[in-house]
Scaffold this active site. Structure first.
Site, PDB file in Angstrom:
ATOM      1  N   CYS A  76      41.012  52.756  -3.426  1.00 30.55           N
ATOM      2  CA  CYS A  76      42.742  52.244  -2.018  1.00 30.55           C
ATOM      3  C   CYS A  76      43.325  51.826  -3.123  1.00 30.55           C
ATOM      4  O   CYS A  76      44.041  51.181  -1.915  1.00 30.55           O
ATOM      5  CB  CYS A  76      41.782  52.294  -0.949  1.00 30.55           C
ATOM      6  N   HIS A  93      45.287  49.273   4.853  1.00 28.34           N
ATOM      7  CA  HIS A  93      44.919  50.564   4.240  1.00 28.34           C
ATOM      8  C   HIS A  93      44.667  51.226   5.421  1.00 28.34           C
ATOM      9  O   HIS A  93      43.884  50.777   6.122  1.00 28.34           O
ATOM     10  CB  HIS A  93      43.869  50.404   3.517  1.00 28.34           C
ATOM     11  N   ASN A 152      42.462  59.339   5.194  1.00 30.91           N
ATOM     12  CA  ASN A 152      42.631  58.179   4.182  1.00 30.91           C
ATOM     13  C   ASN A 152      42.982  58.877   3.124  1.00 30.91           C
ATOM     14  O   ASN A 152      42.220  59.971   2.374  1.00 30.91           O
ATOM     15  CB  ASN A 152      41.296  57.987   4.211  1.00 30.91           C
TER      16      ASN A 152
HETATM   17  N1  ACO Z   1      30.968  65.301  12.701  1.00 35.22           N
HETATM   18  C1  ACO Z   1      29.396  64.944  13.561  1.00 35.22           C
HETATM   19  N2  ACO Z   1      28.944  64.158  13.011  1.00 35.22           N
HETATM   20  C2  ACO Z   1      28.761  63.130  11.937  1.00 35.22           C
HETATM   21  C3  ACO Z   1      29.813  63.062  11.250  1.00 35.22           C
HETATM   22  C4  ACO Z   1      30.835  64.676  11.261  1.00 35.22           C
HETATM   23  N3  ACO Z   1      31.957  64.036  10.120  1.00 35.22           N
HETATM   24  N4  ACO Z   1      29.530  62.629   9.985  1.00 35.22           N
HETATM   25  C5  ACO Z   1      28.654  62.025   9.722  1.00 35.22           C
HETATM   26  N5  ACO Z   1      28.012  61.829  11.188  1.00 35.22           N
HETATM   27  C6  ACO Z   1      26.616  62.519  11.615  1.00 35.22           C
HETATM   28  C7  ACO Z   1      25.379  61.002  11.254  1.00 35.22           C
HETATM   29  O1  ACO Z   1      24.926  62.640  10.778  1.00 35.22           O
HETATM   30  C8  ACO Z   1      24.978  60.479  11.870  1.00 35.22           C
HETATM   31  O2  ACO Z   1      23.860  61.328  12.474  1.00 35.22           O
HETATM   32  P1  ACO Z   1      22.463  60.620  12.793  1.00 35.22           P
HETATM   33  O3  ACO Z   1      22.859  59.119  13.870  1.00 35.22           O
HETATM   34  O4  ACO Z   1      21.701  61.707  13.599  1.00 35.22           O
HETATM   35  O5  ACO Z   1      22.104  60.680  11.559  1.00 35.22           O
HETATM   36  C9  ACO Z   1      25.345  60.148  13.065  1.00 35.22           C
HETATM   37  O6  ACO Z   1      27.253  61.200  12.897  1.00 35.22           O
HETATM   38  C10 ACO Z   1      26.342  58.267  12.214  1.00 35.22           C
HETATM   39  O7  ACO Z   1      26.862  58.128  11.002  1.00 35.22           O
HETATM   40  P2  ACO Z   1      27.402  56.880  10.285  1.00 35.22           P
HETATM   41  O8  ACO Z   1      27.288  57.730   8.992  1.00 35.22           O
HETATM   42  O9  ACO Z   1      26.156  56.000  10.510  1.00 35.22           O
HETATM   43  O10 ACO Z   1      28.773  56.990  11.532  1.00 35.22           O
HETATM   44  P3  ACO Z   1      29.815  55.866  10.798  1.00 35.22           P
HETATM   45  O11 ACO Z   1      29.650  55.430  13.023  1.00 35.22           O
HETATM   46  O12 ACO Z   1      29.805  55.011  10.401  1.00 35.22           O
HETATM   47  O13 ACO Z   1      30.728  56.443  11.104  1.00 35.22           O
HETATM   48  C11 ACO Z   1      32.526  56.327   8.970  1.00 35.22           C
HETATM   49  C12 ACO Z   1      31.526  57.071   9.586  1.00 35.22           C
HETATM   50  C13 ACO Z   1      33.227  57.276  10.033  1.00 35.22           C
HETATM   51  C14 ACO Z   1      31.930  57.358   7.072  1.00 35.22           C
HETATM   52  C15 ACO Z   1      32.612  54.965   9.152  1.00 35.22           C
HETATM   53  O14 ACO Z   1      31.182  54.562   8.482  1.00 35.22           O
HETATM   54  C16 ACO Z   1      33.936  54.341   8.164  1.00 35.22           C
HETATM   55  O15 ACO Z   1      35.102  54.874   8.407  1.00 35.22           O
HETATM   56  N6  ACO Z   1      33.389  53.845   7.111  1.00 35.22           N
HETATM   57  C17 ACO Z   1      34.692  53.132   6.501  1.00 35.22           C
HETATM   58  C18 ACO Z   1      34.507  54.182   5.386  1.00 35.22           C
HETATM   59  C19 ACO Z   1      36.115  53.034   4.168  1.00 35.22           C
HETATM   60  O16 ACO Z   1      36.601  52.692   5.339  1.00 35.22           O
HETATM   61  N7  ACO Z   1      36.198  53.525   3.201  1.00 35.22           N
HETATM   62  C20 ACO Z   1      37.694  52.935   2.387  1.00 35.22           C
HETATM   63  C21 ACO Z   1      37.328  53.354   1.125  1.00 35.22           C
HETATM   64  S1  ACO Z   1      37.860  55.168   0.522  1.00 35.22           S
HETATM   65  C22 ACO Z   1      37.511  54.479  -0.721  1.00 35.22           C
HETATM   66  O17 ACO Z   1      38.027  54.087  -1.392  1.00 35.22           O
HETATM   67  C23 ACO Z   1      38.136  55.968  -1.605  1.00 35.22           C
END
Ligand code: ACO
EC number: 2.3.1.180
Length: 326
Positions: free
Chosen positions: A112, A253, A283
């Site tokens: 990214c 980003h 993204n």
């Molecule tokens: N729909 C429903 N539930 C989901 C989904 C979904 N799409 N995805 C995950 N869950 C569930 C998980 O299974 C978990 O369930 P559990 O508690 O029963 O185990 C729960 O939701 C929470 O999951 P987390 O992964 O802890 O959710 P979080 O609040 O961390 O959000 C996210 C996830 C959106 C990916 C976040 O962590 C994020 O945006 N991180 C940063 C990503 C980023 O910025 N990347 C940038 C670089 S990308 C690149 O370089 C290509």
């Protein structure tokens, strides 16, 4: 020698994939995706539409705005983690599509952060006199590298391309004032595409395991993103002698609205001066900040003479920022 951004362009594929449609593919909901990320929909490239095609379309628009013919471009850098082929570089296909015969063309891989890595690199290559101008492009076909059965990642990503033309600035024109880049190779495991390279070739035995798809430890990535983007933005703001109230627009980003809000808060820049379009595109990795720059530019989010700050973060881990007087 001062270097300015003479034009921007972007392109996104026609096909829209909404959260509601995704909820028919994996166990998710519009409510979960919007609450956790801010994303409403993303664009998906057509079959036969590759990263290079999107890159070339964005580039044509940037060249048109800059008023520079493709045959006068001397350098093309494509930032991508989803190249058409491992070799040759996607930039070579783009050079051919544009008819930019004189241009030296190559790719860089910084996830990214790639577009701002390309900005810093080309700014240096112009200011040291090696090139008069450069076309930098962030382009991704992430839909080809997503595991469509993994709800944790497939809801986040989309396809598209953004481009900018950089050239030597005339007196009184804009300028790229300061740039910052960083990498932490201790954290490669947080976000990667594990298979398909020499470390883990795709074989008939592992072909069904989605090893050539994005894998991410989202929570960890989130934490580092906020810290690194804030630090990088602060450095370029300080180096260019700006106060937060002098910044007309922050273009971050586009990965997650909660990350963007956290950064705006820490930089003390009001939300209305932070450009957001991730609800439309998700993204798009290296393309995200480039598309956002073009949309902000064309929508009048800033004007000539204004100061803007771009800041990004991605796999590597990598991060970068730039302060620009438009
Ligand atoms: N729909 C429903 N539930 C989901 C989904 C979904 N799409 N995805 C995950 N869950 C569930 C998980 O299974 C978990 O369930 P559990 O508690 O029963 O185990 C729960 O939701 C929470 O999951 P987390 O992964 O802890 O959710 P979080 O609040 O961390 O959000 C996210 C996830 C959106 C990916 C976040 O962590 C994020 O945006 N991180 C940063 C990503 C980023 O910025 N990347 C940038 C670089 S990308 C690149 O370089 C290509």
């Amino acid at each position: 020698m001062e270097v300015c951004i003479a034009g921007t362009g972007s392109y996104v594929p026609e096909k829209i994939l909404t959260n509601e449609e995704l909820a028919t593919l994996v166990d998710t909901s519009d409510e979960w995706i919007v609450t956790r990320t801010g994303i409403k929909e993303r664009r998906i490239a057509a079959e036969g539409e590759y990263t290079s095609h999107m890159a070339a379309k964005a580039a044509e628009r940037a060249l048109e705005q800059a008023g520079i013919a493709a045959e006068d471009i001397e350098l093309i850098i494509v930032a991508t983690i989803t190249p058409d082929t491992f070799t040759p570089a996607t930039a070579c296909y783009v050079q051919q599509m544009l008819g930019a015969k004189r241009a030296v063309a190559f790719d860089i891989s910084a996830a990214c952060s790639g577009f701002l890595y390309a900005m810093k690199l080309s700014k240096r290559m112009i200011s040291d006199g090696a090139f008069k101008n450069a076309l930098i492009i962030g382009a991704e076909k992430l839909s080809a590298f997503v595991n469509w059965e993994d709800r944790g990642t497939c809801v986040l990503f989309g396809d598209g391309a953004g481009a900018a033309v950089l050239r030597r600035a005339e007196p009184g024109e804009g300028s790229i004032l300061a740039t910052e880049m960083g990498t932490d190779g201790n954290l490669t495991h947080l976000l990667n595409i594990p298979g398909g390279g020499s470390a883990c070739p795709i074989t008939p035995e592992n072909a069904g395991k989605h090893l050539a798809s994005l894998a991410m430890l989202g929570k960890e990535v989130f934490k580092h993103a906020v810290i690194r983007m804030k630090e990088a933005a602060e450095k370029v703001i300080e180096r260019s002698g700006l106060q937060p109230e002098q910044i007309a627009c922050v273009i971050p980003h586009q990965a997650n609205l909660r990350i963007i809000d956290a950064i705006a808060d820490r930089l003390a820049v009001p939300n209305e001066r932070v450009f957001v379009n991730l609800h439309k595109y998700g993204n798009t990795s290296a393309a995200a900040v480039a598309i956002a720059l073009d949309e902000a530019n064309r929508s009048g989010a800033f004007k000539r003479g204004d100061h803007i700050v771009l800041v990004v973060f991605g796999a590597g881990l990598t991060w970068a920022a730039a302060a620009v007087r438009w």
